[in-house]
Scaffold this active site. Sequence first.
Site, PDB file in Angstrom:
ATOM      1  N   GLU A 185       8.127  27.407   9.815  1.00 53.49           N
ATOM      2  CA  GLU A 185       7.990  25.972   9.516  1.00 53.49           C
ATOM      3  C   GLU A 185       7.365  25.191  10.678  1.00 53.49           C
ATOM      4  O   GLU A 185       6.781  24.127  10.476  1.00 53.49           O
ATOM      5  CB  GLU A 185       9.352  25.352   9.179  1.00 53.49           C
ATOM      6  CG  GLU A 185       9.913  25.711   7.810  1.00 53.49           C
ATOM      7  CD  GLU A 185       9.306  24.870   6.691  1.00 53.49           C
ATOM      8  OE1 GLU A 185       8.096  24.617   6.739  1.00 53.49           O
ATOM      9  OE2 GLU A 185      10.052  24.493   5.776  1.00 53.49           O
ATOM     10  N   THR A 224       4.401  15.797   7.251  1.00 56.68           N
ATOM     11  CA  THR A 224       5.783  16.105   7.661  1.00 56.68           C
ATOM     12  C   THR A 224       5.982  15.817   9.145  1.00 56.68           C
ATOM     13  O   THR A 224       7.017  15.280   9.558  1.00 56.68           O
ATOM     14  CB  THR A 224       6.144  17.557   7.312  1.00 56.68           C
ATOM     15  OG1 THR A 224       5.899  17.753   5.920  1.00 56.68           O
ATOM     16  CG2 THR A 224       7.607  17.861   7.586  1.00 56.68           C
TER      17      THR A 224
HETATM   18  N1  HSE Z   1      14.267  18.014   6.003  1.00 50.59           N
HETATM   19  C1  HSE Z   1      12.841  18.015   6.184  1.00 50.59           C
HETATM   20  C2  HSE Z   1      12.383  16.611   6.485  1.00 50.59           C
HETATM   21  C3  HSE Z   1      12.168  18.514   4.945  1.00 50.59           C
HETATM   22  O1  HSE Z   1      12.799  15.697   5.767  1.00 50.59           O
HETATM   23  O2  HSE Z   1      11.614  16.432   7.416  1.00 50.59           O
HETATM   24  C4  HSE Z   1      10.666  18.523   5.051  1.00 50.59           C
HETATM   25  O3  HSE Z   1      10.142  19.069   3.861  1.00 50.59           O
END
Ligand code: HSE
Length: 307
Positions: free
Chosen positions: A128, A183
């Site tokens: 990730e 993200t």
């Molecule tokens: N928990 C993570 C965020 C998920 O909200 O950044 C990203 O897909």
Amino acid sequence: MESAEAIAYSSTANLGPGFDILAIAHNAFHDRITASISDTNIEGGIRLHGMAEPLDPLRNTAGLAAYRLLKEMDIRDSIDLHIMKGVPAGYGLGSSGASAAASVAAIDRLFNLGLSPEKKVEFSMAGEVASSGTPHADNVAASIYGGFVVVESISPIKVRRIRISEEFSFITIIPDFRIHDKTRIARRLVPQAVSIQKYVENARYIAELTSGLITGDRELVRSGMNDAIVEEARKPLFPFYDAVKRIMIRNNAAGACLSGAGPSIMGVVDRDTNVRGIRKEAAEYLKSIGIESNIVISNLAGGTSSD
Ligand code: HSE
């Protein structure tokens, strides 16, 4: 075994209040990865094929997860990874997590490693980093375990899959609205400190949401699927979010939230929900502000499966 294939499903992380802790895997989309032992010696040990984006293994979630696995397990063979992307990338649907999970599951099968689910999460989570800059376990945990998961701990990895009411299924509104490096940007918006009031509010939401999902109490899901901290901070990135959520609630979704780091919006639905109304009104509203959308109904998905 010369090659092995694995499938991993899309996911919605956070579910409102559960930033980096709660997620569900849904059968809306899936990735399929085939791992095979290469007959040539590949520099770095991994070569990506198919729908891999980017092609550099160390900048690709599937490649980076595979790299960490091969290194830690001291596997010296070179590997070809053929990637079939089904989960659209950049929409908050756990696309990078699904690729990392499928990659790890396929390599596990290829070498008959018998990795525990926790170990698979650990390697996948490392993947990730390629997409968001920081490791987070919620999407990969959902893709690997399937169903509704709670990430109890990331060091060491502890994940619990919890059975939820069969009354619920899911609707996902996927706006054609892309933010480059979304993200990473969305994670930078997360506040580093919160007031005790916000902490208490969010703790209440998590308690309501998880107990509502488990017991099938839609009122608890309704009041718990909210977030005073992370969604609140990220909302300016997605100016349509509040209006779409209102449409979903007006049509009696049990709850609605930003799917992961957005832009998709996921609703929990049951037999009392006007799903057709949500489809129509959400698509019309988004179109009226110049955004096309795709709307998908799904159920809980299982974990990674491999042949
Ligand atoms: N928990 C993570 C965020 C998920 O909200 O950044 C990203 O897909």
